[in-house]
Design a protein around this motif. Structure first.
Motif, PDB file in Angstrom:
ATOM      1  N   LEU A 239       0.819  -1.205   0.000  1.00 17.81           N
ATOM      2  CA  LEU A 239       0.000   0.000   0.000  1.00 17.81           C
ATOM      3  C   LEU A 239       0.857   1.261   0.000  1.00 17.81           C
ATOM      4  O   LEU A 239       0.509   2.262  -0.634  1.00 17.81           O
ATOM      5  CB  LEU A 239      -0.924  -0.009   1.221  1.00 17.81           C
ATOM      6  N   GLN A 240       1.988   1.214   0.700  1.00 16.76           N
ATOM      7  CA  GLN A 240       2.904   2.353   0.688  1.00 16.76           C
ATOM      8  C   GLN A 240       3.411   2.628  -0.715  1.00 16.76           C
ATOM      9  O   GLN A 240       3.446   3.781  -1.173  1.00 16.76           O
ATOM     10  CB  GLN A 240       4.084   2.091   1.623  1.00 16.76           C
ATOM     11  N   LEU A 241       3.799   1.573  -1.424  1.00 19.05           N
ATOM     12  CA  LEU A 241       4.283   1.730  -2.792  1.00 19.05           C
ATOM     13  C   LEU A 241       3.174   2.229  -3.708  1.00 19.05           C
ATOM     14  O   LEU A 241       3.386   3.127  -4.529  1.00 19.05           O
ATOM     15  CB  LEU A 241       4.833   0.394  -3.291  1.00 19.05           C
ATOM     16  N   ARG A 242       1.989   1.641  -3.564  1.00 17.51           N
ATOM     17  CA  ARG A 242       0.865   2.082  -4.397  1.00 17.51           C
ATOM     18  C   ARG A 242       0.559   3.557  -4.175  1.00 17.51           C
ATOM     19  O   ARG A 242       0.352   4.316  -5.132  1.00 17.51           O
ATOM     20  CB  ARG A 242      -0.380   1.255  -4.070  1.00 17.51           C
ATOM     21  N   ASN A 243       0.535   3.998  -2.917  1.00 13.67           N
ATOM     22  CA  ASN A 243       0.200   5.385  -2.618  1.00 13.67           C
ATOM     23  C   ASN A 243       1.231   6.359  -3.176  1.00 13.67           C
ATOM     24  O   ASN A 243       0.901   7.500  -3.506  1.00 13.67           O
ATOM     25  CB  ASN A 243       0.061   5.567  -1.108  1.00 13.67           C
ATOM     26  N   GLU A 244       2.497   5.914  -3.273  1.00 14.05           N
ATOM     27  CA  GLU A 244       3.533   6.787  -3.838  1.00 14.05           C
ATOM     28  C   GLU A 244       3.392   6.936  -5.339  1.00 14.05           C
ATOM     29  O   GLU A 244       3.826   7.932  -5.919  1.00 14.05           O
ATOM     30  CB  GLU A 244       4.924   6.237  -3.497  1.00 14.05           C
ATOM     31  N   LEU A 245       2.790   5.940  -5.989  1.00 14.41           N
ATOM     32  CA  LEU A 245       2.752   5.926  -7.451  1.00 14.41           C
ATOM     33  C   LEU A 245       1.396   6.287  -8.031  1.00 14.41           C
ATOM     34  O   LEU A 245       1.317   6.623  -9.227  1.00 14.41           O
ATOM     35  CB  LEU A 245       3.148   4.529  -7.959  1.00 14.41           C
ATOM     36  N   PRO A 262      -3.879 -15.413  -7.182  1.00 13.18           N
ATOM     37  CA  PRO A 262      -3.828 -13.979  -6.917  1.00 13.18           C
ATOM     38  C   PRO A 262      -2.663 -13.557  -6.058  1.00 13.18           C
ATOM     39  O   PRO A 262      -2.347 -12.373  -5.978  1.00 13.18           O
ATOM     40  CB  PRO A 262      -5.168 -13.720  -6.197  1.00 13.18           C
ATOM     41  N   ASP A 263      -1.991 -14.508  -5.363  1.00 13.54           N
ATOM     42  CA  ASP A 263      -0.866 -14.153  -4.503  1.00 13.54           C
ATOM     43  C   ASP A 263       0.476 -14.447  -5.160  1.00 13.54           C
ATOM     44  O   ASP A 263       1.502 -14.449  -4.499  1.00 13.54           O
ATOM     45  CB  ASP A 263      -0.965 -14.911  -3.174  1.00 13.54           C
ATOM     46  N   GLU A 264       0.491 -14.719  -6.481  1.00 17.43           N
ATOM     47  CA  GLU A 264       1.759 -14.979  -7.170  1.00 17.43           C
ATOM     48  C   GLU A 264       2.665 -13.760  -7.093  1.00 17.43           C
ATOM     49  O   GLU A 264       3.868 -13.873  -6.939  1.00 17.43           O
ATOM     50  CB  GLU A 264       1.494 -15.367  -8.619  1.00 17.43           C
ATOM     51  N   TYR A 265       2.069 -12.592  -7.206  1.00 20.61           N
ATOM     52  CA  TYR A 265       2.776 -11.346  -6.914  1.00 20.61           C
ATOM     53  C   TYR A 265       1.727 -10.340  -6.471  1.00 20.61           C
ATOM     54  O   TYR A 265       0.519 -10.547  -6.654  1.00 20.61           O
ATOM     55  CB  TYR A 265       3.592 -10.844  -8.107  1.00 20.61           C
ATOM     56  N   ASP A 266       2.165  -9.236  -5.875  1.00 21.90           N
ATOM     57  CA  ASP A 266       1.253  -8.349  -5.164  1.00 21.90           C
ATOM     58  C   ASP A 266       0.813  -7.127  -5.954  1.00 21.90           C
ATOM     59  O   ASP A 266      -0.291  -6.638  -5.773  1.00 21.90           O
ATOM     60  CB  ASP A 266       1.915  -7.864  -3.863  1.00 21.90           C
ATOM     61  N   LEU A 267       1.684  -6.624  -6.791  1.00 24.94           N
ATOM     62  CA  LEU A 267       1.402  -5.374  -7.490  1.00 24.94           C
ATOM     63  C   LEU A 267       2.015  -5.414  -8.884  1.00 24.94           C
ATOM     64  O   LEU A 267       3.193  -5.739  -9.033  1.00 24.94           O
ATOM     65  CB  LEU A 267       1.985  -4.192  -6.686  1.00 24.94           C
ATOM     66  N   HIS A 268       1.193  -5.126  -9.883  1.00 26.96           N
ATOM     67  CA  HIS A 268       1.671  -5.051 -11.264  1.00 26.96           C
ATOM     68  C   HIS A 268       1.720  -3.578 -11.659  1.00 26.96           C
ATOM     69  O   HIS A 268       0.700  -2.896 -11.679  1.00 26.96           O
ATOM     70  CB  HIS A 268       0.739  -5.819 -12.201  1.00 26.96           C
ATOM     71  N   ILE A 269       2.919  -3.092 -11.943  1.00 28.42           N
ATOM     72  CA  ILE A 269       3.130  -1.689 -12.330  1.00 28.42           C
ATOM     73  C   ILE A 269       3.454  -1.646 -13.816  1.00 28.42           C
ATOM     74  O   ILE A 269       4.366  -2.344 -14.280  1.00 28.42           O
ATOM     75  CB  ILE A 269       4.285  -1.053 -11.527  1.00 28.42           C
ATOM     76  N   VAL A 332      15.181 -13.224 -10.631  1.00 29.38           N
ATOM     77  CA  VAL A 332      14.449 -12.364  -9.705  1.00 29.38           C
ATOM     78  C   VAL A 332      15.345 -11.209  -9.267  1.00 29.38           C
ATOM     79  O   VAL A 332      16.533 -11.397  -9.004  1.00 29.38           O
ATOM     80  CB  VAL A 332      13.976 -13.167  -8.475  1.00 29.38           C
ATOM     81  N   LYS A 333      14.768 -10.012  -9.182  1.00 31.43           N
ATOM     82  CA  LYS A 333      15.493  -8.835  -8.734  1.00 31.43           C
ATOM     83  C   LYS A 333      15.027  -8.443  -7.339  1.00 31.43           C
ATOM     84  O   LYS A 333      13.916  -8.769  -6.916  1.00 31.43           O
ATOM     85  CB  LYS A 333      15.292  -7.678  -9.709  1.00 31.43           C
ATOM     86  N   VAL A 334      15.883  -7.699  -6.620  1.00 35.43           N
ATOM     87  CA  VAL A 334      15.580  -7.298  -5.243  1.00 35.43           C
ATOM     88  C   VAL A 334      15.843  -5.805  -5.094  1.00 35.43           C
ATOM     89  O   VAL A 334      16.877  -5.301  -5.554  1.00 35.43           O
ATOM     90  CB  VAL A 334      16.435  -8.078  -4.226  1.00 35.43           C
ATOM     91  N   THR A 335      14.923  -5.101  -4.459  1.00 38.19           N
ATOM     92  CA  THR A 335      15.099  -3.676  -4.201  1.00 38.19           C
ATOM     93  C   THR A 335      14.300  -3.307  -2.951  1.00 38.19           C
ATOM     94  O   THR A 335      13.784  -4.188  -2.255  1.00 38.19           O
ATOM     95  CB  THR A 335      14.650  -2.838  -5.412  1.00 38.19           C
ATOM     96  N   THR A 336      14.220  -2.019  -2.646  1.00 46.47           N
ATOM     97  CA  THR A 336      13.428  -1.537  -1.511  1.00 46.47           C
ATOM     98  C   THR A 336      12.289  -0.666  -2.022  1.00 46.47           C
ATOM     99  O   THR A 336      12.257  -0.285  -3.198  1.00 46.47           O
ATOM    100  CB  THR A 336      14.294  -0.722  -0.541  1.00 46.47           C
ATOM    101  N   VAL A 337      11.359  -0.329  -1.141  1.00 43.10           N
ATOM    102  CA  VAL A 337      10.182   0.434  -1.539  1.00 43.10           C
ATOM    103  C   VAL A 337      10.574   1.763  -2.179  1.00 43.10           C
ATOM    104  O   VAL A 337      10.126   2.093  -3.281  1.00 43.10           O
ATOM    105  CB  VAL A 337       9.266   0.675  -0.317  1.00 43.10           C
ATOM    106  N   SER A 338      11.423   2.532  -1.501  1.00 46.08           N
ATOM    107  CA  SER A 338      11.772   3.861  -2.003  1.00 46.08           C
ATOM    108  C   SER A 338      12.554   3.783  -3.314  1.00 46.08           C
ATOM    109  O   SER A 338      12.342   4.595  -4.230  1.00 46.08           O
ATOM    110  CB  SER A 338      12.575   4.638  -0.954  1.00 46.08           C
ATOM    111  N   ARG A 339      13.447   2.809  -3.432  1.00 49.41           N
ATOM    112  CA  ARG A 339      14.242   2.689  -4.656  1.00 49.41           C
ATOM    113  C   ARG A 339      13.361   2.326  -5.849  1.00 49.41           C
ATOM    114  O   ARG A 339      13.538   2.856  -6.945  1.00 49.41           O
ATOM    115  CB  ARG A 339      15.346   1.646  -4.474  1.00 49.41           C
ATOM    116  N   LEU A 340      12.397   1.437  -5.648  1.00 50.42           N
ATOM    117  CA  LEU A 340      11.513   1.080  -6.757  1.00 50.42           C
ATOM    118  C   LEU A 340      10.611   2.254  -7.121  1.00 50.42           C
ATOM    119  O   LEU A 340      10.383   2.522  -8.311  1.00 50.42           O
ATOM    120  CB  LEU A 340      10.669  -0.136  -6.381  1.00 50.42           C
ATOM    121  N   ALA A 341      10.103   2.963  -6.110  1.00 51.84           N
ATOM    122  CA  ALA A 341       9.259   4.130  -6.400  1.00 51.84           C
ATOM    123  C   ALA A 341      10.022   5.165  -7.225  1.00 51.84           C
ATOM    124  O   ALA A 341       9.487   5.717  -8.203  1.00 51.84           O
ATOM    125  CB  ALA A 341       8.767   4.746  -5.091  1.00 51.84           C
TER     126      ALA A 341
END
Length: 352
Positions: A239-245, A262-269, A332-341
């Motif tokens: 939700l934090q990521l969604r709200n930023e975008l 539906p839980d294969e991944y959480d957010l499709h951007i 698979v890649k790894v990052t943090t909320v702020s870096r992806l935003a």
């Protein structure tokens, strides 16, 4: 118990190093960070070296339970603090979503949001918010049964996750803080009242906004700790990521997509800027205490979507390298909320 632990620790070291460990050295070492006690390990990027098992009051820290469940460490002594059965965190996470997969897609997505926004509170309010979903789950527990979050008969919900904050005595006062969000500044100091009613809660962190005390009674419920750790906290990241975008130009967001899984991944951007290549991120948020255990759980999965982006909380910024190395060969890649935003904002031309 100390002798058993010492034997395990000595067995983990080379013989010449193990011979240096006696009970006196072991007991003294437990008072500080774990690094001097642990055997050297190249490439270890977990926080074990600097981790302390006990807080200033000599009580076992909350994070120890999470580490024990994630690494499947049986520890009889911990039952004094957490009497419920502990299973491997990946199994607990799967059990939670096995229950949720039985829901219709619309109800599934609503339940995910509710895990993040209504994980604790008065039973009347929880029943109203969860509505027809209320009777589908059995993971709520009474705050009255959790003495570790009570002070003078009251409990305080974290302003970020709404889950009960821990209250630990510090002299004549209490330190009140959320284990998950203390790094963001969610911690307080409680001064007992001289009369009836709750005492004074003073913020000691930058994110310590005003919190309303709630009575620690049986009509106040909260999700269990495993559900909070592996259900509520990841949803808050999503939700934090969604709200930023949300609202950015050329950006489309879809929460918990898919009908079969539906839980294969959480957010499709999706970022579709005219004249440029369309960019996609399929995001899976994780809020584990140990990235080492998380890496093992992910690599053990037979099906891990190629091109997936694992998102960690910002305070695990330095630990993302270890996890990225663990899952690199799975695509698979790894990052943090702020870096992806920031990455998505740069792709769509929005200011960061």
């Amino acid at each position: 118990m100390l002798m058993d632990c010492l034997a395990v620790l000595r067995a983990a070291h080379q013989p010449e190093r193990a011979a240096q460990f006696g009970m006196k050295e072991f007991r003294q070492g437990l008072r500080g960070p774990l690094g001097p006690l642990l055997p050297p390990a190249s490439g270890r990027s977990d926080r074990f070296d600097s981790m302390r098992l006990f807080d200033a009051q000599g009580l076992v820290r909350d994070a120890v339970q999470d580490l024990c469940s994630e690494h499947l460490v049986p520890q009889v002594a911990l039952e004094q603090y957490w009497p419920w059965a502990r299973v491997r965190a990946e199994q607990e996470e799967q059990h939670l979503f096995d229950l949720m997969r039985r829901l219709a897609p619309e109800d599934y997505r609503r339940a995910r949001v509710l895990l993040g926004t209504h994980a604790a509170g008065p039973v009347r309010e929880l029943r109203r918010q969860w509505d027809r979903l209320w009777m589908r789950f059995d993971f709520f527990e009474s705050v009255a049964d959790w003495p570790w979050c009570q002070v003078d008969g009251w409990w305080y919900p974290c302003p970020v996750c709404r889950w009960p904050m821990r209250a630990a005595r510090s002299g004549a006062q209490f330190d009140v803080r959320c284990e998950a969000h203390a790094p963001r500044g969610v911690h307080y100091q409680y001064t007992p009242s001289k009369g009836p009613g709750p005492g004074e809660l003073t913020g000691t962190g930058k994110a310590a906004v005003a919190v309303t005390p709630l009575p620690a009674s049986s009509d106040h419920l909260t999700v269990s700790r495993p559900v909070w750790r592996y259900g509520t906290l990841p949803v808050l990241l999503e939700l934090q990521l969604r709200n930023e975008l949300v609202g950015l130009p050329f950006v489309e967001l879809e929460m918990w997509p898919g009908e079969q899984r539906p839980d294969e991944y959480d957010l499709h951007i999706t970022v579709a800027v005219p004249g440029k290549r369309t960019r996609h991120w399929r995001v899976d948020a994780k809020a584990w205490e140990s990235v080492v255990a998380l890496g093992k759980a992910l690599t053990a999965r037979p099906a891990l979507r190629k091109g997936l982006t694992i998102v960690l909380p910002d305070h695990q910024y330095s630990e993302r390298y270890f996890l990225a190395a663990q899952v690199h060969d799975r695509g698979v890649k790894v990052t943090t909320v702020s870096r992806l935003a920031n990455r998505v904002k740069a792709a769509c031309g929005a200011p960061r």
